[in-house]
Design a protein around this motif. Structure first.
Motif, PDB file in Angstrom:
ATOM      1  N   LEU A 194      77.225 121.543  30.367  1.00 33.32           N
ATOM      2  CA  LEU A 194      77.338 122.890  30.935  1.00 33.32           C
ATOM      3  C   LEU A 194      77.934 123.930  29.992  1.00 33.32           C
ATOM      4  O   LEU A 194      77.932 125.121  30.319  1.00 33.32           O
ATOM      5  CB  LEU A 194      78.178 122.836  32.214  1.00 33.32           C
ATOM      6  N   ALA A 195      78.456 123.493  28.847  1.00 36.57           N
ATOM      7  CA  ALA A 195      79.150 124.460  27.976  1.00 36.57           C
ATOM      8  C   ALA A 195      78.229 125.600  27.551  1.00 36.57           C
ATOM      9  O   ALA A 195      78.591 126.785  27.656  1.00 36.57           O
ATOM     10  CB  ALA A 195      79.706 123.730  26.752  1.00 36.57           C
ATOM     11  N   VAL A 196      77.037 125.242  27.083  1.00 40.75           N
ATOM     12  CA  VAL A 196      76.105 126.285  26.596  1.00 40.75           C
ATOM     13  C   VAL A 196      75.676 127.226  27.725  1.00 40.75           C
ATOM     14  O   VAL A 196      75.777 128.461  27.596  1.00 40.75           O
ATOM     15  CB  VAL A 196      74.885 125.634  25.899  1.00 40.75           C
ATOM     16  N   PRO A 197      75.201 126.683  28.878  1.00 44.35           N
ATOM     17  CA  PRO A 197      74.806 127.610  29.945  1.00 44.35           C
ATOM     18  C   PRO A 197      75.956 128.458  30.482  1.00 44.35           C
ATOM     19  O   PRO A 197      75.743 129.627  30.834  1.00 44.35           O
ATOM     20  CB  PRO A 197      74.226 126.709  31.032  1.00 44.35           C
ATOM     21  N   ILE A 198      77.167 127.887  30.519  1.00 44.22           N
ATOM     22  CA  ILE A 198      78.317 128.685  30.974  1.00 44.22           C
ATOM     23  C   ILE A 198      78.563 129.840  29.997  1.00 44.22           C
ATOM     24  O   ILE A 198      78.792 130.984  30.402  1.00 44.22           O
ATOM     25  CB  ILE A 198      79.574 127.800  31.127  1.00 44.22           C
ATOM     26  N   GLY A 199      78.497 129.519  28.711  1.00 44.17           N
ATOM     27  CA  GLY A 199      78.685 130.564  27.704  1.00 44.17           C
ATOM     28  C   GLY A 199      77.628 131.657  27.808  1.00 44.17           C
ATOM     29  O   GLY A 199      77.937 132.853  27.751  1.00 44.17           O
ATOM     30  N   LEU A 200      76.383 131.236  28.005  1.00 39.98           N
ATOM     31  CA  LEU A 200      75.293 132.214  28.127  1.00 39.98           C
ATOM     32  C   LEU A 200      75.455 133.060  29.393  1.00 39.98           C
ATOM     33  O   LEU A 200      75.260 134.284  29.369  1.00 39.98           O
ATOM     34  CB  LEU A 200      73.941 131.488  28.148  1.00 39.98           C
ATOM     35  N   ALA A 201      75.828 132.403  30.494  1.00 35.41           N
ATOM     36  CA  ALA A 201      76.020 133.149  31.744  1.00 35.41           C
ATOM     37  C   ALA A 201      77.180 134.121  31.618  1.00 35.41           C
ATOM     38  O   ALA A 201      77.104 135.263  32.107  1.00 35.41           O
ATOM     39  CB  ALA A 201      76.246 132.176  32.898  1.00 35.41           C
ATOM     40  N   ALA A 202      78.256 133.671  30.957  1.00 28.13           N
ATOM     41  CA  ALA A 202      79.417 134.558  30.782  1.00 28.13           C
ATOM     42  C   ALA A 202      79.051 135.771  29.931  1.00 28.13           C
ATOM     43  O   ALA A 202      79.412 136.915  30.251  1.00 28.13           O
ATOM     44  CB  ALA A 202      80.566 133.785  30.141  1.00 28.13           C
ATOM     45  N   ALA A 203      78.312 135.518  28.847  1.00 27.18           N
ATOM     46  CA  ALA A 203      77.902 136.632  27.986  1.00 27.18           C
ATOM     47  C   ALA A 203      76.986 137.586  28.745  1.00 27.18           C
ATOM     48  O   ALA A 203      77.117 138.816  28.647  1.00 27.18           O
ATOM     49  CB  ALA A 203      77.187 136.086  26.746  1.00 27.18           C
ATOM     50  N   SER A 204      76.069 137.025  29.523  1.00 28.62           N
ATOM     51  CA  SER A 204      75.164 137.850  30.317  1.00 28.62           C
ATOM     52  C   SER A 204      75.944 138.667  31.350  1.00 28.62           C
ATOM     53  O   SER A 204      75.684 139.859  31.544  1.00 28.62           O
ATOM     54  CB  SER A 204      74.128 136.959  31.012  1.00 28.62           C
ATOM     55  N   GLY A 205      76.913 137.998  31.994  1.00 31.95           N
ATOM     56  CA  GLY A 205      77.742 138.701  32.975  1.00 31.95           C
ATOM     57  C   GLY A 205      78.536 139.830  32.345  1.00 31.95           C
ATOM     58  O   GLY A 205      78.675 140.917  32.922  1.00 31.95           O
ATOM     59  N   ALA A 206      79.053 139.579  31.136  1.00 28.41           N
ATOM     60  CA  ALA A 206      79.815 140.619  30.432  1.00 28.41           C
ATOM     61  C   ALA A 206      78.919 141.821  30.130  1.00 28.41           C
ATOM     62  O   ALA A 206      79.317 142.981  30.319  1.00 28.41           O
ATOM     63  CB  ALA A 206      80.399 140.046  29.146  1.00 28.41           C
TER      64      ALA A 206
END
Lengths: 209, 146
Positions: free
Chosen positions: B49-61
């Protein structure tokens, strides 16, 4: 997703040429054709039922019919209808677009939903998503292809399509705005066409193994 | 027949410049799509989940920055923005709901379901934002527009 590639009204200020007082009356534009919504609801209901009950025939029907229409319409509009439209008179282009684009607002997202949702379910059921499957790599490529098409359709083309329809509803549409927005369809047509051809290659490859 | 205004020469209309809301929205969408592809590529296994969490966080930001920029925008046709926004939001919430249903139906649970849900929320907010902003920005320049 609205993958209409109508490169009508696409050449700057010429968009308005010929739409003067002597032209035919402009059709009233309904941005979302409301009569089509019940049909869309029935199709989506069928899609949900097919996934919910893991109904193999329903999944096949949604995936094959939706995918064939999506790819076929995309390529036909981009390669056949678009160039023909480009040679029509400006009023003819405007009238065609006013009737054609609202239908695409409903049609293409429905076809895309049918194809992708049922396709993922089929891939799971058939074991094609397993890393050990010989089709796994092909499906990963197809995910990327669909991802590229999704970004183009959702982020670039659909906003332009709706904005053009809003502009065309005005009593005095701005040709510059319409031309500017329609250029997006031309710029992305090659990429979308390439992705659709890649989809045909990948899916026939997967189905033959 | 009153479409003669289409004859206006290119560049004749002065338009306000807006913040790159649509461009940032597309960037946020790209991140979500990459995250979705990454997670789907592991199905039916549980994805890291590390990569998708990072991508989702960046997208959310990016989405948050976008909303802040949008809130500070002057001269936008806000009536059109909200008109288009509410209907597109409804349609994309339904679309996201369908995708969520498919994954729940396929026994996606726990962390992956949470990350997937977050991505679908981003998707369902981001696309209507892009569409409604694109419509509103082109409706905002002229007083005789409507």
């Amino acid at each position: 997703m609205t993958d209409t590639r109508v490169d009508s009204l696409s050449t700057g200020a010429e968009a308005g040429a010929g739409l003067g007082a002597s032209g035919p009356p402009r059709p009233v534009i309904q941005i979302v054709p409301l009569k089509g919504l019940p049909v869309v609801a029935v199709i989506l209901g069928f899609l949900v039922a097919s996934i919910g009950f893991n109904w193999r025939w329903g999944l096949d029907l949604n995936h094959v019919a939706g995918g064939a229409l999506w790819t076929g319409i995309d390529l036909f509009v981009g390669l056949v209808v678009g160039p023909i439209l480009g040679r029509l008179s400006i009023p003819a282009r405007a009238e065609f677009s006013a009737r054609f684009m609202p239908k695409m607002v409903l049609l293409m997202p429905t076809l895309v939903a049918m194809t992708l949702a049922s396709g993922f379910q089929l891939a799971l059921d058939l074991g094609n998503l397993k890393a050990s499957s010989p089709n796994h790599a092909w499906l990963m490529v197809s995910f990327i292809v669909v991802g590229v098409m999704a970004v183009i359709a959702l982020g670039i083309l659909e906003p332009a399509n709706i904005a053009v329809l809003f502009e065309m509803r005005k009593p005095r549409p701005d040709g510059e705005v319409i031309a500017r927005l329609m250029k997006r369809f031309i710029y992305t047509a090659a990429v979308t066409g390439l992705m659709q051809v890649a989809t045909l290659v990948i899916m026939t490859r997967v189905a033959s193994r | 027949m009153s479409a003669s205004h289409l004859d206006a020469p290119a560049g004749a209309t002065s338009r306000p410049r807006f913040a790159p809301v649509a461009e940032l929205g597309v960037a946020a969408l790209v991140l979500v799509v990459i995250g979705g592809i990454y997670m789907a590529s592991y199905a039916p296994r549980r994805p890291p989940l590390a990569v998708p969490i990072g991508l989702a966080a960046a997208s959310g930001a990016l989405l948050v920055v976008n909303v802040v920029m949008l809130a500070r925008t002057r001269g936008l046709a806000w009536d059109k923005f909200f008109l288009v926004g509410r209907w597109t939001l409804l349609s994309y919430v339904i679309a996201a709901g369908l995708i969520e249903f498919a994954f729940v139906r396929d026994h996606t649970r726990g962390g992956p379901l949470v990350v997937l849900t977050a991505m679908l929320v981003l998707f369902a907010v981001d696309v209507p934002l892009i569409i409604s902003f694109t419509v509103a920005r082109f409706q905002s320049a002229r007083s005789d527009a409507t």
